[in-house]
Design a protein around this motif. Structure first.
Motif, PDB file in Angstrom:
ATOM      1  N   TYR A   4      -2.761  -1.928   6.715  1.00  0.00           N
ATOM      2  CA  TYR A   4      -1.679  -1.605   5.577  1.00  0.00           C
ATOM      3  C   TYR A   4      -0.980  -2.605   5.154  1.00  0.00           C
ATOM      4  CZ  TYR A   4      -3.024   2.821   7.006  1.00  0.00           C
ATOM      5  OH  TYR A   4      -3.565   4.220   7.593  1.00  0.00           O
ATOM      6  N   THR A  33       0.793  -1.237   0.075  1.00  0.00           N
ATOM      7  CA  THR A  33       0.039   0.118   0.044  1.00  0.00           C
ATOM      8  C   THR A  33       0.831   1.307   0.099  1.00  0.00           C
ATOM      9  OG1 THR A  33      -0.199   0.074   2.500  1.00  0.00           O
ATOM     10  CG2 THR A  33      -1.948  -1.187   1.093  1.00  0.00           C
ATOM     11  N   ARG A  34       2.287   1.274   0.124  1.00  0.00           N
ATOM     12  CA  ARG A  34       3.037   2.401  -0.120  1.00  0.00           C
ATOM     13  C   ARG A  34       2.862   2.736  -1.518  1.00  0.00           C
ATOM     14  NH1 ARG A  34       6.962   3.371   4.150  1.00  0.00           N
ATOM     15  NH2 ARG A  34       7.236   5.217   2.807  1.00  0.00           N
TER      16      ARG A  34
END
Length: 139
Positions: free
Chosen positions: A43, A8-9
């Motif tokens: 995340y 998710t970065r």
């Protein structure tokens, strides 16, 4: 076959191998193996971002695993892939019909409807919201 979840970065397209969640009441970040389902308040991180994880000053990090490796394909994934291939082989390919041009390469002439009562002054015909107007030489 379940889709591979990505990190998710921002600007990272690697496969996710770990899930990060925050416990705000305890000022703790929990980093563990990839969760079975994606949760809206967690995340998913790739191995690179999981190892580089830093938290705000005063927070604790709880690492539930030390090595994060991508999960191998499960038997369910392989069966789903095999079923998809079988289904695709049963479906005949779509017939592509080439676009046909009018004879001589010219468009069809517009049919003039001079006796239509709904036409306004100077209109020859209408098609939807478009209208053909009478020109100087069309009288």
């Amino acid at each position: 076959m379940r889709p591979v979840r990505q990190c998710t970065r921002a600007a990272c397209s690697r496969a996710a191998v770990a899930t990060l969640t925050y416990v705000y009441a305890d000022s703790t970040a929990v980093l563990g193996p990839l969760a079975r389902v994606a949760e809206p308040h967690s995340y998913d991180l790739c191995d690179v971002h999981a190892e580089r994880l830093t938290v705000p000053r005063g927070w604790d990090v709880v690492r539930l695993a030390s090595d994060f490796v991508p999960a191998p394909p499960s038997e369910d994934d392989l069966l789903a892939l095999a079923n998809a291939v079988r289904e695709a082989s049963r479906t005949p390919p779509a017939q592509q019909v080439p676009a046909q041009r009018p004879v001589g390469g010219r468009p069809e002439p517009v049919t003039h409807h001079l006796d239509e009562p709904h036409l306004g002054d100077g209109e020859i015909t209408r098609r939807g919201h478009l209208r053909v107007l009478r020109g100087e030489g069309d009288e």
